[in-house]
Design an enzyme around this catalytic site. Structure first.
Site, PDB file in Angstrom:
ATOM      1  CG  ASP A  58      -0.338  -0.563   2.451  1.00  0.00           C
ATOM      2  OD1 ASP A  58       0.896  -0.646   2.522  1.00  0.00           O
ATOM      3  OD2 ASP A  58      -1.084  -0.909   3.378  1.00  0.00           O
TER       4      ASP A  58
ATOM      5  CD  GLU B 299      -4.124   3.578   7.020  1.00  0.00           C
ATOM      6  OE1 GLU B 299      -5.121   3.214   7.645  1.00  0.00           O
ATOM      7  OE2 GLU B 299      -2.975   3.244   7.323  1.00  0.00           O
TER       8      GLU B 299
HETATM    9  C1  LIG Z   1      -3.718  -1.364   9.232  1.00  0.00           C
HETATM   10  C2  LIG Z   1      -4.778  -0.374   9.499  1.00  0.00           C
HETATM   11  O1  LIG Z   1      -4.677   0.387  10.428  1.00  0.00           O
HETATM   12  N1  LIG Z   1      -5.824  -0.345   8.641  1.00  0.00           N
HETATM   13  C3  LIG Z   1      -6.961   0.502   8.784  1.00  0.00           C
HETATM   14  C4  LIG Z   1      -7.941   0.120   7.717  1.00  0.00           C
HETATM   15  C5  LIG Z   1      -9.038   1.110   7.558  1.00  0.00           C
HETATM   16  C6  LIG Z   1     -10.377   0.533   7.762  1.00  0.00           C
HETATM   17  C7  LIG Z   1     -11.559   1.432   7.443  1.00  0.00           C
HETATM   18  N2  LIG Z   1     -11.205   2.734   7.016  1.00  0.00           N
HETATM   19  C8  LIG Z   1     -12.413   1.509   8.711  1.00  0.00           C
HETATM   20  O2  LIG Z   1     -12.120   2.322   9.581  1.00  0.00           O
HETATM   21  O3  LIG Z   1     -13.337   0.732   8.816  1.00  0.00           O
HETATM   22  C9  LIG Z   1      -7.591   0.341  10.157  1.00  0.00           C
HETATM   23  O4  LIG Z   1      -8.143   1.332  10.635  1.00  0.00           O
HETATM   24  O5  LIG Z   1      -7.545  -0.740  10.749  1.00  0.00           O
END
Ligand SMILES: CC(=O)N[C@@H](CCC[C@H](N)C(=O)O)C(=O)O
Length: 383
Positions: free
Chosen positions: A72, A131
């Site tokens: 990413d 993200e």
């Molecule tokens: C690894 C990491 O931190 N990923 C994000 C993924 C985003 C998920 C989405 N935007 C949500 O908030 O549902 C995370 O917040 O876990």
């Protein structure tokens, strides 16, 4: 690529963090770096409908299959507080999730195979928007991985601050949760603070909504299962003596299976309807899972990955449990078998998404080596 070159690349990327789908400078940097590698067996591809994405195919000598590697490339709306001399030059945006580390490892692996033609084909996917805005899903759904760009098995890593630098870690089964973004608009009627009978107070309705939501994980989920619902944003009102006619909430829900995520989504909708009825207001609940499916590692490929990493004396491997962070690589692994794994970056006093998150750069070289050796192993006969 020497360790000093990896570190130099990581520091340049670290200074130019960009938000989901706006990764123009990052894309230009990645493209320039890839163009500096030997081009004899590389094909570079950009996607007109996803202009910050970058794909690079390394043509194998005697290809029997195509192995994908995804990184990413986006950053977060966080104001960096690391005090590093190479801190973010983009105000209010930082690589607080370590995607600069992910990109650098991917470039290190790609550089190796640009100099040493692999047996099978490799496809490197520099993916925008992890993200938010699910760049992996966007790319897949527009047919990116079809025809000459079909991928048979897919790998990708995430950095992990509580593991020693360079440690590789993963598990059979679900590694990361599936998530759903929750947006809730509560619409009532504003009025004078002293005349509540003539208004419909959405601060009170929102408070009740939040309180009822707290019962979902506590009372509707088995104590032996795991789930989380967090509201990280709440906006309502303008001044102490005006009743707020609107409230707006943003949250996220997370669970390890799609069945559980569907159930949690249903409970949130139910509670929204209940609040609308009991407060006589409008409650619009918008749930968006996008590509944030649970990250489910393929059993066969992941067994081989773990066995390889455990047997290579150059690699430190640590077993792990699942975590509630999300990843839109979950969508790609739902379509294409593969494995997601952690790379330790030794910053145990901080955490992912923190303003002071500062991964240890000594993880870069062992990260590249471990993946290069593993890919060589996958391409060996009989694997
Ligand atoms: C690894 C990491 O931190 N990923 C994000 C993924 C985003 C998920 C989405 N935007 C949500 O908030 O549902 C995370 O917040 O876990």
């Amino acid at each position: 690529m020497k360790e000093a070159e990896l570190i130099a690349i990581r520091r340049q990327l670290h200074q130019i963090p960009e938000l989901a789908l706006q990764e123009k400078e990052t894309h230009a940097f990645l493209l320039k770096t890839v163009q500096s590698f030997p081009q004899t067996h590389l094909t570079i591809r950009t996607l007109p409908k996803l202009p910050t994405a970058l794909l690079v195919k390394v043509h194998g000598q005697n290809p029997q299959r195509t192995i994908g590697y995804r990184t990413d490339i986006d950053a977060l709306p966080v104001t960096e507080q690391t005090g590093l001399p190479f801190s973010s030059q983009h105000s209010g945006i930082a690589h607080a999730c370590g995607h600069d580390i992910h990109m650098t490892v991917a470039l290190g692996i790609l550089d190796y195979f640009a100099h040493h033609q692999p047996k099978d084909n490799l496809i490197f996917f520099f993916q925008p928007a992890e993200e938010s805005k699910n760049g992996g899903k966007l790319a897949y759904d527009m047919g990116t991985f079809t025809g000459d760009w079909h991928i048979d098995e897919f790998y990708g890593l995430h950095d992990r601050p509580d593991l020693p630098a360079g440690t590789i870690s993963t598990r059979l089964g679900t590694l990361f949760a599936g998530t759903t973004e929750i947006n809730v608009d509560l619409i009532g009627k504003s009025g004078h603070a002293a005349l509540p009978q003539n208004a419909n107070d959405m601060i009170v309705a929102a408070a009740s909504f939040i309180n009822q939501i707290q019962t979902v994980v506590a009372r509707n989920v088995s104590p032996t299962d795991s789930a989380v619902i967090t509201f990280g944003l709440m906006r309502a009102g303008t001044i102490r003596n005006v009743i707020a006619g609107r409230a707006y909430l943003e949250g996220t829900l997370r669970g390890f299976t799609q069945k559980q995520i569907d159930f949690l989504q249903q409970r949130i909708r139910d509670i929204g309807r209940g609040i609308a009825a009991s407060f006589n207001c409008d409650v619009n609940v918008d749930l968006n899972q996008g590509g944030y499916y649970p990250v489910e590692n393929n059993p066969q490929l992941t067994k081989d990955f773990i066995q390889y990493m455990q047997s290579d004396p150059a690699v430190t491997f640590a077993p792990t449990g699942p975590v509630m962070t999300g990843e839109d690589f979950g969508y790609l692994l739902n379509k294409i078998p593969g494995t997601m794994f952690w790379l330790g970056v030794n910053d145990p006093d901080s955490q992912l998404h923190a303003a002071d998150f500062s991964p240890d750069e000594s993880a870069l070289a062992p990260g590249v080596t471990a993946v290069v050796y593993f890919l060589e192993h996958r391409m060996a006969e009989n694997n």
